[in-house]
Design a protein around this motif. Structure first.
Motif, PDB file in Angstrom:
ATOM      1  N   ALA A  66      53.125  41.349  44.670  1.00 21.30           N
ATOM      2  CA  ALA A  66      53.953  40.763  45.436  1.00 21.30           C
ATOM      3  C   ALA A  66      53.186  38.803  46.610  1.00 21.30           C
ATOM      4  O   ALA A  66      52.315  39.648  46.995  1.00 21.30           O
ATOM      5  CB  ALA A  66      55.604  41.714  46.752  1.00 21.30           C
ATOM      6  N   GLY A  67      54.258  38.818  46.699  1.00 20.38           N
ATOM      7  CA  GLY A  67      53.089  36.998  47.934  1.00 20.38           C
ATOM      8  C   GLY A  67      53.033  36.094  46.762  1.00 20.38           C
ATOM      9  O   GLY A  67      52.451  35.435  46.960  1.00 20.38           O
ATOM     10  N   GLY A  68      53.397  36.425  45.485  1.00 20.50           N
ATOM     11  CA  GLY A  68      53.078  35.200  44.718  1.00 20.50           C
ATOM     12  C   GLY A  68      51.790  34.843  44.111  1.00 20.50           C
ATOM     13  O   GLY A  68      51.239  35.495  44.527  1.00 20.50           O
ATOM     14  N   ALA A  69      51.165  34.055  43.112  1.00 18.37           N
ATOM     15  CA  ALA A  69      50.304  33.325  42.426  1.00 18.37           C
ATOM     16  C   ALA A  69      48.876  33.779  43.429  1.00 18.37           C
ATOM     17  O   ALA A  69      47.896  34.265  42.729  1.00 18.37           O
ATOM     18  CB  ALA A  69      50.464  32.196  41.362  1.00 18.37           C
ATOM     19  N   ARG A  70      48.907  32.776  44.599  1.00 18.96           N
ATOM     20  CA  ARG A  70      47.534  32.707  45.315  1.00 18.96           C
ATOM     21  C   ARG A  70      47.090  33.994  45.995  1.00 18.96           C
ATOM     22  O   ARG A  70      46.042  34.149  45.037  1.00 18.96           O
ATOM     23  CB  ARG A  70      47.838  32.386  46.185  1.00 18.96           C
ATOM     24  CG  ARG A  70      46.635  32.039  47.373  1.00 18.96           C
ATOM     25  CD  ARG A  70      47.210  30.320  47.781  1.00 18.96           C
ATOM     26  NE  ARG A  70      46.883  29.303  47.133  1.00 18.96           N
ATOM     27  CZ  ARG A  70      47.012  28.280  47.844  1.00 18.96           C
ATOM     28  NH1 ARG A  70      47.049  27.279  48.761  1.00 18.96           N
ATOM     29  NH2 ARG A  70      46.723  26.821  46.649  1.00 18.96           N
ATOM     30  N   ASN A  71      48.441  34.820  46.330  1.00 28.07           N
ATOM     31  CA  ASN A  71      48.012  36.720  46.316  1.00 28.07           C
ATOM     32  C   ASN A  71      47.497  36.873  45.243  1.00 28.07           C
ATOM     33  O   ASN A  71      46.561  37.731  45.653  1.00 28.07           O
ATOM     34  CB  ASN A  71      48.796  36.598  47.046  1.00 28.07           C
ATOM     35  CG  ASN A  71      49.362  38.365  47.429  1.00 28.07           C
ATOM     36  OD1 ASN A  71      48.466  38.970  48.457  1.00 28.07           O
ATOM     37  ND2 ASN A  71      49.685  39.272  47.124  1.00 28.07           N
ATOM     38  N   TYR A  72      47.918  37.101  44.127  1.00 29.62           N
ATOM     39  CA  TYR A  72      47.530  38.078  42.988  1.00 29.62           C
ATOM     40  C   TYR A  72      46.128  37.679  43.059  1.00 29.62           C
ATOM     41  O   TYR A  72      45.090  38.765  42.106  1.00 29.62           O
ATOM     42  CB  TYR A  72      48.731  36.945  41.562  1.00 29.62           C
ATOM     43  CG  TYR A  72      48.724  38.433  41.387  1.00 29.62           C
ATOM     44  CD1 TYR A  72      49.443  39.515  40.973  1.00 29.62           C
ATOM     45  CD2 TYR A  72      47.931  38.576  40.043  1.00 29.62           C
ATOM     46  CE1 TYR A  72      49.255  40.377  39.863  1.00 29.62           C
ATOM     47  CE2 TYR A  72      47.421  39.172  39.090  1.00 29.62           C
ATOM     48  CZ  TYR A  72      47.973  40.502  38.919  1.00 29.62           C
ATOM     49  OH  TYR A  72      47.957  41.392  37.791  1.00 29.62           O
ATOM     50  N   ALA A  73      46.028  36.181  43.075  1.00 32.36           N
ATOM     51  CA  ALA A  73      44.344  35.689  42.379  1.00 32.36           C
ATOM     52  C   ALA A  73      43.548  35.914  43.386  1.00 32.36           C
ATOM     53  O   ALA A  73      42.062  36.885  43.221  1.00 32.36           O
ATOM     54  CB  ALA A  73      44.403  34.208  42.672  1.00 32.36           C
ATOM     55  N   GLN A  74      43.975  36.322  44.945  1.00 29.58           N
ATOM     56  CA  GLN A  74      43.201  36.795  46.194  1.00 29.58           C
ATOM     57  C   GLN A  74      42.703  38.576  45.761  1.00 29.58           C
ATOM     58  O   GLN A  74      41.880  38.686  45.468  1.00 29.58           O
ATOM     59  CB  GLN A  74      43.896  36.580  47.280  1.00 29.58           C
ATOM     60  CG  GLN A  74      43.136  37.451  48.395  1.00 29.58           C
ATOM     61  CD  GLN A  74      41.333  36.110  48.088  1.00 29.58           C
ATOM     62  OE1 GLN A  74      41.310  35.100  48.218  1.00 29.58           O
ATOM     63  NE2 GLN A  74      40.429  37.056  48.245  1.00 29.58           N
ATOM     64  N   GLN A  75      44.346  39.245  45.529  1.00 28.10           N
ATOM     65  CA  GLN A  75      43.642  40.563  45.392  1.00 28.10           C
ATOM     66  C   GLN A  75      43.231  40.866  44.152  1.00 28.10           C
ATOM     67  O   GLN A  75      42.041  42.269  43.624  1.00 28.10           O
ATOM     68  CB  GLN A  75      45.151  41.025  45.149  1.00 28.10           C
ATOM     69  CG  GLN A  75      46.299  40.746  46.039  1.00 28.10           C
ATOM     70  CD  GLN A  75      45.540  41.999  46.917  1.00 28.10           C
ATOM     71  OE1 GLN A  75      44.983  42.878  47.119  1.00 28.10           O
ATOM     72  NE2 GLN A  75      45.734  41.482  48.306  1.00 28.10           N
ATOM     73  N   LEU A  76      42.336  40.008  43.041  1.00 30.90           N
ATOM     74  CA  LEU A  76      42.170  39.816  41.563  1.00 30.90           C
ATOM     75  C   LEU A  76      41.145  39.769  42.065  1.00 30.90           C
ATOM     76  O   LEU A  76      39.736  40.510  41.816  1.00 30.90           O
ATOM     77  CB  LEU A  76      42.761  39.264  40.371  1.00 30.90           C
ATOM     78  CG  LEU A  76      41.761  39.420  39.040  1.00 30.90           C
ATOM     79  CD1 LEU A  76      41.930  40.209  38.771  1.00 30.90           C
ATOM     80  CD2 LEU A  76      42.861  37.543  38.726  1.00 30.90           C
ATOM     81  N   MET A  77      40.565  39.200  42.726  1.00 25.70           N
ATOM     82  CA  MET A  77      39.151  38.535  43.450  1.00 25.70           C
ATOM     83  C   MET A  77      38.343  39.416  43.780  1.00 25.70           C
ATOM     84  O   MET A  77      37.321  40.271  43.863  1.00 25.70           O
ATOM     85  CB  MET A  77      38.948  37.061  43.521  1.00 25.70           C
ATOM     86  CG  MET A  77      39.086  36.343  42.884  1.00 25.70           C
ATOM     87  SD  MET A  77      37.930  36.543  41.951  1.00 25.70           S
ATOM     88  CE  MET A  77      36.281  35.699  41.983  1.00 25.70           C
ATOM     89  N   ASN A  78      39.863  40.351  45.314  1.00 22.19           N
ATOM     90  CA  ASN A  78      39.092  41.349  46.040  1.00 22.19           C
ATOM     91  C   ASN A  78      38.447  42.289  45.840  1.00 22.19           C
ATOM     92  O   ASN A  78      37.423  43.247  45.574  1.00 22.19           O
ATOM     93  CB  ASN A  78      40.251  42.310  47.038  1.00 22.19           C
ATOM     94  CG  ASN A  78      40.368  40.467  48.049  1.00 22.19           C
ATOM     95  OD1 ASN A  78      39.530  39.569  48.534  1.00 22.19           O
ATOM     96  ND2 ASN A  78      41.694  40.939  48.488  1.00 22.19           N
ATOM     97  N   LYS A  79      39.353  43.377  43.783  1.00 19.57           N
ATOM     98  CA  LYS A  79      39.130  43.744  43.455  1.00 19.57           C
ATOM     99  C   LYS A  79      37.563  43.808  42.338  1.00 19.57           C
ATOM    100  O   LYS A  79      36.782  44.470  42.221  1.00 19.57           O
ATOM    101  CB  LYS A  79      40.239  44.157  42.492  1.00 19.57           C
ATOM    102  CG  LYS A  79      41.211  44.695  43.015  1.00 19.57           C
ATOM    103  CD  LYS A  79      42.256  45.465  41.942  1.00 19.57           C
ATOM    104  CE  LYS A  79      43.647  46.163  42.809  1.00 19.57           C
ATOM    105  NZ  LYS A  79      43.336  48.199  42.159  1.00 19.57           N
ATOM    106  N   LEU A  80      38.280  42.434  42.260  1.00 28.74           N
ATOM    107  CA  LEU A  80      36.039  42.392  41.044  1.00 28.74           C
ATOM    108  C   LEU A  80      35.009  42.613  41.709  1.00 28.74           C
ATOM    109  O   LEU A  80      34.370  43.025  41.557  1.00 28.74           O
ATOM    110  CB  LEU A  80      36.626  40.839  40.769  1.00 28.74           C
ATOM    111  CG  LEU A  80      35.379  40.547  39.751  1.00 28.74           C
ATOM    112  CD1 LEU A  80      35.359  41.147  38.709  1.00 28.74           C
ATOM    113  CD2 LEU A  80      35.869  39.074  39.066  1.00 28.74           C
ATOM    114  N   ASN A  81      35.471  41.549  43.264  1.00 32.99           N
ATOM    115  CA  ASN A  81      33.851  41.609  43.442  1.00 32.99           C
ATOM    116  C   ASN A  81      33.972  43.370  44.787  1.00 32.99           C
ATOM    117  O   ASN A  81      32.740  43.076  45.401  1.00 32.99           O
ATOM    118  CB  ASN A  81      34.160  40.438  45.610  1.00 32.99           C
ATOM    119  CG  ASN A  81      34.127  39.336  44.277  1.00 32.99           C
ATOM    120  OD1 ASN A  81      33.127  38.854  43.763  1.00 32.99           O
ATOM    121  ND2 ASN A  81      35.211  38.151  45.102  1.00 32.99           N
TER     122      ASN A  81
END
Length: 74
Positions: A58-73
């Motif tokens: 939830a939270g839109g594309a910007r939140n999704y991208a941030q969650q993705l980067m958090n997992k990646l890092n």
């Protein structure tokens, strides 16, 4: 930007019936990576090894991208 750090491939399932999924050319991907829900993002390394999966966020594309980067890092 997230887009320049990944190669994206989209396997679309417009009809989620069991019959349609069984006929799908992407069925082997679903089985290999144990996909059970849609949407599912699978991050894999160059050798095809699964790094992590992400479902709907939830939270839109910007939140999704941030969650993705958090997992990646992590």
């Amino acid at each position: 930007a997230v887009g320049n750090q990944f190669i994206f491939a989209k396997a679309d399932f417009p009809d989620y019936t069991e019959e349609a999924i069984m006929r799908s050319p992407y069925r082997s991907i679903m089985e290999r990576y144990n996909i059970e829900a849609f949407p599912t993002l699978i991050a894999i390394d160059p050798n095809g090894q699964q790094l992590f999966t992400m479902g709907y966020q939830a939270g839109g594309a910007r939140n999704y991208a941030q969650q993705l980067m958090n997992k990646l890092n992590s």
